[in-house]
Design a protein around this motif. Structure first.
Motif, mmCIF file in Angstrom:
data_model
loop_
_atom_site.group_PDB
_atom_site.id
_atom_site.type_symbol
_atom_site.label_atom_id
_atom_site.label_comp_id
_atom_site.label_asym_id
_atom_site.label_seq_id
_atom_site.Cartn_x
_atom_site.Cartn_y
_atom_site.Cartn_z
ATOM 1 N N ARG A 71 0.824 -1.213 0.000
ATOM 2 C CA ARG A 71 0.000 0.000 0.000
ATOM 3 C C ARG A 71 0.859 1.264 0.000
ATOM 4 O O ARG A 71 0.450 2.298 -0.526
ATOM 5 N N TRP A 131 0.764 4.108 -3.119
ATOM 6 C CA TRP A 131 0.627 5.567 -2.959
ATOM 7 C C TRP A 131 1.683 6.302 -3.766
ATOM 8 O O TRP A 131 1.382 7.287 -4.458
ATOM 9 N N GLU A 150 0.835 5.903 -7.500
ATOM 10 C CA GLU A 150 -0.341 6.695 -7.896
ATOM 11 C C GLU A 150 -0.046 8.191 -7.907
ATOM 12 O O GLU A 150 -0.704 8.948 -8.631
ATOM 13 N N GLU A 194 -2.837 9.483 4.793
ATOM 14 C CA GLU A 194 -3.855 9.114 3.819
ATOM 15 C C GLU A 194 -4.125 7.615 3.809
ATOM 16 O O GLU A 194 -5.279 7.175 3.757
ATOM 17 N N LYS A 195 -3.069 6.811 3.880
ATOM 18 C CA LYS A 195 -3.254 5.356 3.793
ATOM 19 C C LYS A 195 -3.859 4.769 5.063
ATOM 20 O O LYS A 195 -4.626 3.807 5.006
ATOM 21 N N SER A 228 -6.023 6.338 7.120
ATOM 22 C CA SER A 228 -7.453 6.667 7.114
ATOM 23 C C SER A 228 -8.184 5.890 6.033
ATOM 24 O O SER A 228 -9.305 5.401 6.251
ATOM 25 N N ASP A 229 -7.540 5.722 4.877
ATOM 26 C CA ASP A 229 -8.153 4.962 3.793
ATOM 27 C C ASP A 229 -8.326 3.492 4.187
ATOM 28 O O ASP A 229 -9.358 2.874 3.908
ATOM 29 N N GLY A 230 -7.328 2.929 4.859
ATOM 30 C CA GLY A 230 -7.398 1.534 5.292
ATOM 31 C C GLY A 230 -8.504 1.309 6.308
ATOM 32 O O GLY A 230 -9.232 0.305 6.237
ATOM 33 N N ARG A 288 -11.195 3.097 6.593
ATOM 34 C CA ARG A 288 -12.469 3.208 5.867
ATOM 35 C C ARG A 288 -12.785 1.927 5.098
ATOM 36 O O ARG A 288 -13.926 1.461 5.089
ATOM 37 N N GLN A 289 -11.770 1.351 4.451
ATOM 38 C CA GLN A 289 -11.983 0.126 3.676
ATOM 39 C C GLN A 289 -12.409 -1.032 4.566
ATOM 40 O O GLN A 289 -13.363 -1.749 4.254
#
Length: 316
Positions: free
Chosen positions: A180, A184, A187, A292-293, A295-297, A299-300
């Motif tokens: 991950r 990032w 991307e 970012e990762k 919080s994204d994790g 959420r996922q």
């Protein structure tokens, strides 16, 4: 000798799967699960009875419709973990609800409940790792849980601040996410030409490994979230590596010598400073990728937990 067996000379191999057939095939020491994997696992026909049992448990122990679903969700996590433990010599990691990742007390209560449910099935807490997102609150929860012999796996780890705080809190094991981190940087167009030696996810784990060994921290480092075999081989010698069945298959089918890349240094010094909460939040906040990762994790995993609950609700 295939590369999987070569790798086992230096590193404890963990299966990142909830599928017993895949776990038996690769003979790992441990296994890890998460809400996404549990969501896939409940659809496997051989687990039908475990799901039915979880539904029955929820109906019997829940005080409301919402609580019944929550009870069933916890029970399916424990049922699948107990099934996996029949086929591995080590531990299984069971992840608690990501939606409480910022509440220390709720994490402690949920972790104790999950462990008690395992023990009701005759499974010792020494065979369980409670997975928590590596937020400040979860790290503090893990520190408290360790005092009751409840070992924890701090997951969704992306920053050095997270790793440092975990070690200082005496966390049993951390799972820095290699793939991950790479995602990032890719991307955001920060990787021009790929080289596993310069992979930012690989470099993150190497930095943590050398820091832990230098300071003689006992926390186990388990590299996780791999995108290719090169990332794995570049971390040969890491304490543990949790690997998906797809990449375990590639390693098993590949011949060749595996070179140990991570070797403990011989310098053992005591860390001179301890991260306070404000220091932790500031240092973690300085790493945009990690913020970012993480919080994204969360959420996922929260979204997959909700999907799991929706499926269980439909079965009621």
């Amino acid at each position: 000798m295939n590369q999987l067996n070569e790798l086992k000379k230096f590193t404890t191999i963990v299966a990142d799967s909830g599928n017993v057939h895949e776990i038996i095939k690769y003979k790992p020491m441990d296994a890890t699960t998460n809400p996404s994997l549990i969501l896939k696992t409940i659809l496997i026909p051989q687990y039908k009875d475990l799901v039915i049992d979880a539904i029955s448990y929820g109906k019997k122990n829940g005080s409301s419709e919402k609580d019944k679903i929550s009870q069933a969700s916890d029970k399916i996590l424990v049922n699948i973990g107990s099934e996996i433990l029949k086929y591995i010599p080590g531990r299984v990691s069971s992840e608690i609800d990501a939606r409480i990742s910022f509440n220390k007390e709720l994490c402690i209560l949920k972790a104790k409940k999950i462990v008690n449910m395992y023990e009701d099935l005759g499974v010792s807490r020494s065979k369980i790792l409670i997975k928590l997102a590596a937020t400040w609150e979860c790290i503090q929860a893990a520190q408290s849980l360790e005092k009751e012999n409840i070992n924890c796996n701090l997951t969704l780890l992306f920053s050095f601040a997270q790793a440092k705080a975990c070690a200082e809190s005496g966390v049993f094991l951390i799972s820095p996410f290699v793939g991950r981190i790479y995602d990032w940087y890719y991307e955001n167009n920060l990787i021009k030409k790929y080289n596993p030696m310069n992979d930012p996810g690989v470099l993150s784990v190497k930095k943590i490994y050398q820091y832990y060994k230098k300071h003689n921290y006992r926390t186990i480092i388990m590299g996780a979230s791999f995108r290719n075999v090169d990332q794995i081989l570049e971390l040969a010698g890491c304490d543990y590596l949790t690997i998906s069945p797809v990449l375990l298959e590639k390693l098993q089918n590949s011949r060749g010598t595996v070179i140990r890349r991570l070797v403990p240094n011989n310098i053992n010094i005591t860390s001179s400073s301890v991260l306070t909460e404000s220091n932790f939040r500031w240092e973690h906040n300085q790493d945009r990728m990690a913020v970012e990762k993480l919080s994204d994790g969360i959420r996922q995993f929260s979204a997959d937990q909700e999907k799991l609950e929706q499926i269980l609700s439909s079965m009621f």
